[in-house]
Design an enzyme around this catalytic site. Structure first.
Site, mmCIF file in Angstrom:
data_model
loop_
_atom_site.group_PDB
_atom_site.id
_atom_site.type_symbol
_atom_site.label_atom_id
_atom_site.label_comp_id
_atom_site.label_asym_id
_atom_site.label_seq_id
_atom_site.Cartn_x
_atom_site.Cartn_y
_atom_site.Cartn_z
ATOM 1 N N ASP A 1 0.876 -1.169 0.000
ATOM 2 C CA ASP A 1 0.000 0.000 0.000
ATOM 3 C C ASP A 1 0.921 1.229 0.000
ATOM 4 O OD1 ASP A 1 -2.262 1.711 0.573
ATOM 5 O OD2 ASP A 1 -1.625 1.687 2.671
ATOM 6 N N ASP B 1 -0.219 5.026 0.944
ATOM 7 C CA ASP B 1 -0.496 6.002 1.997
ATOM 8 C C ASP B 1 -0.394 5.359 3.373
ATOM 9 O OD1 ASP B 1 -1.090 8.011 0.134
ATOM 10 O OD2 ASP B 1 -3.142 7.319 -0.069
ATOM 11 N N GLY C 1 -7.630 3.818 3.439
ATOM 12 C CA GLY C 1 -7.764 2.784 2.413
ATOM 13 C C GLY C 1 -9.069 2.840 1.650
ATOM 14 N N ARG D 1 -12.040 8.119 -2.314
ATOM 15 C CA ARG D 1 -12.445 9.487 -1.979
ATOM 16 C C ARG D 1 -13.951 9.614 -1.735
ATOM 17 N NH1 ARG D 1 -10.417 13.472 -6.330
ATOM 18 N NH2 ARG D 1 -8.559 12.189 -6.021
ATOM 19 N N SER E 1 -5.654 5.414 -4.315
ATOM 20 C CA SER E 1 -5.564 6.868 -4.501
ATOM 21 C C SER E 1 -5.364 7.246 -5.966
ATOM 22 C CB SER E 1 -4.405 7.433 -3.687
ATOM 23 O OG SER E 1 -4.238 8.804 -3.991
ATOM 24 N N ASN F 1 -4.077 9.909 -6.701
ATOM 25 C CA ASN F 1 -2.834 10.682 -6.662
ATOM 26 C C ASN F 1 -1.606 9.780 -6.526
ATOM 27 O OD1 ASN F 1 -3.860 13.571 -6.542
ATOM 28 N ND2 ASN F 1 -5.005 12.687 -4.847
ATOM 29 N N ASP G 1 -1.627 -0.387 6.113
ATOM 30 C CA ASP G 1 -1.764 0.298 7.407
ATOM 31 C C ASP G 1 -3.231 0.475 7.803
ATOM 32 O OD1 ASP G 1 -2.285 2.209 5.348
ATOM 33 O OD2 ASP G 1 -2.128 3.796 6.850
#
Ligand code: B16
Ligand code: MG
Length: 221
Positions: free
Chosen positions: A12, A14, A49, A52, A119, A121, A173
């Protein structure tokens, strides 16, 4: 020497490789507070996780607020603009301790590396961190329909690597991400606190404690 039981590690982004999870938190908190919604670190664990629009839905539902689809899109865009301002100055020094070493150790052991981030991003963040070339494949929001905790993103990563799920070890996480890894039939390494990531096979506090060999005995087969 015995062959390693795993053939790939799927990371992952982020909160695992870099602390963008904190920037997501700050951006959501500002948006939630501007709407008069309570928002704290405990509630934020549920958003990690989650994509958006899914995150926005959870915030609105917890506050008992309803919005039109158009309003939701505007709110999500507002959060993303704030998030992008926060990440604009990211650089290789923003990799979390042990992240680059963990990626290199996996590759040195002859295993593949993959990124699985919901994401939109993610690619930009990888570029800013200077680690794009350390991944064999990247699966992000563009490559999936269902956000974590659905296993789709981890199964897609395994499929792109032409590996079976049980050949892969997933690193996450978030509660949603650990659930996605387990639903995909993979070994789940949690990054954070065992009291939060209760469904992970093993939990370490950060990638500075990552040791591929520690996860051999827990491997299937
Ligand atoms: P964006 P990951 C997830 O990334 C974050 O954990 C989550 O907090 C965020 O809402 C989601 O990406 C969508 O991000 O708004 O940038 O598309 O943990 O899967 O790397
Ligand atoms: Mg994460």
């Amino acid at each position: 020497m015995r062959r390693h039981p795993y053939r790939a590690v799927i990371f992952d982004l982020d909160g695992v490789l870099t602390d963008t999870a904190h920037y997501h938190y700050l951006a959501w908190k500002q948006l939630a507070n501007s709407l008069g919604c309570h928002f704290d670190a405990t509630f934020n664990e549920q958003l990690k996780g989650v994509d958006r629009m899914g995150s926005l839905e959870l915030i609105l539902a917890a506050a008992g607020k309803s919005c039109s689809e158009q309003e939701k899109l505007a709110l999500a865009e507002q959060k993303n603009r704030h998030y992008q301002q926060l990440i604009a100055v990211m650089q290789p020094a923003d990799l979390l301790p042990g992240a680059a070493d963990a990626l290199q150790a996996v590759r040195a052991a002859g295993l593949k590396t993959a990124l699985a981030s919901v994401s939109k991003n993610a690619s930009a963040v990888l570029q800013m961190l200077g680690i794009t070339s350390l991944f064999d494949i990247v699966v992000d929001a563009a490559g999936i329909r269902n956000s974590k905790p659905d296993p789709e993103i981890f199964l897609a990563a395994a499929a792109q690597l032409q590996l079976a799920p049980q050949d892969c070890l997933g690193v996450e996480d978030s509660i949603a991400g650990i659930r996605a890894i387990k639903s995909a039939g993979m070994f789940a390494l949690g990054i954070g606190k065992a009291i939060i990531l209760t469904e992970a096979d093993v939990v370490i506090s950060g990638l500075d404690h990552f040791n591929l060999h520690d996860y051999w005995q827990a491997a299937p087969g």
